[in-house]
Design an enzyme around this catalytic site. Sequence first.
Site, PDB file in Angstrom:
ATOM      1  N   GLY A  13       0.845  -1.182   0.000  1.00 44.65           N
ATOM      2  CA  GLY A  13       0.000   0.000   0.000  1.00 44.65           C
ATOM      3  C   GLY A  13       0.881   1.233   0.000  1.00 44.65           C
ATOM      4  N   CYS A  14       0.424   2.283   0.628  1.00 45.92           N
ATOM      5  CA  CYS A  14       1.172   3.541   0.651  1.00 45.92           C
ATOM      6  C   CYS A  14       2.577   3.315   1.198  1.00 45.92           C
ATOM      7  CB  CYS A  14       0.444   4.561   1.515  1.00 45.92           C
ATOM      8  SG  CYS A  14       1.337   6.107   1.666  1.00 45.92           S
ATOM      9  N   PHE A  15       3.577   3.684   0.405  1.00 46.91           N
ATOM     10  CA  PHE A  15       4.946   3.420   0.838  1.00 46.91           C
ATOM     11  C   PHE A  15       5.353   4.253   2.042  1.00 46.91           C
ATOM     12  CE2 PHE A  15       6.190   5.628  -3.422  1.00 46.91           C
ATOM     13  CZ  PHE A  15       5.813   6.887  -2.962  1.00 46.91           C
ATOM     14  N   TRP A  16       4.678   5.362   2.309  1.00 42.92           N
ATOM     15  CA  TRP A  16       4.991   6.144   3.507  1.00 42.92           C
ATOM     16  C   TRP A  16       4.918   5.264   4.755  1.00 42.92           C
ATOM     17  CZ3 TRP A  16       1.256  10.887   2.892  1.00 42.92           C
ATOM     18  CH2 TRP A  16       1.708  11.716   1.853  1.00 42.92           C
TER      19      TRP A  16
END
Length: 180
Positions: A13-16
Amino acid sequence: MEEKHQVATFAGGCFWCMVKPFDEQPGIISVLSGYTGGTVENPTYQQVCTDTTGHYEAVQITYNPDIFPYEKLVELFWQQIDPTDAGGQFYDRGQSYQTAIFYHNETQKRIAEESKQRLRESGRFSKPIVTPILPAQTFYPAEEYHQHYYKKNRAHYQSYHVGSGRAGFIERNWGDEHAK
């Protein structure tokens, strides 16, 4: 000992939200946010978000396997995602936010497949485990402002981690295990 370093690639999902859990472990040399799995060379964040490039948001981890073996990386990966969601992760929907383990060699492939089977058999999730295990492809680093976002924008990262539903999901499904 540079020759001891290996590379692992995970889409969660969101790499953050995928950098911090790995970045804080012993034996981790670096965690780079980027894009992989698609057909467009050197994609931008804006391109990847259109879901037309085939790329996943991913992290590429350089690690020392003597200190933090691949088996532990895979275990930690499972504890950061909803492996039953084929449509993205939490608030983020679409192909670029889907999960995957990208293996770099046959040993990584075997370890990932065995780990996925153990997760299936554990009964922890009532729905099928849909995260694919795929051969690694070219990894393109994301723009600098995405790198180590959790350090650069602590307040926004924390509110996103909670507001997206990821933090609650991890707590409900893994409790204190995810901190190991």
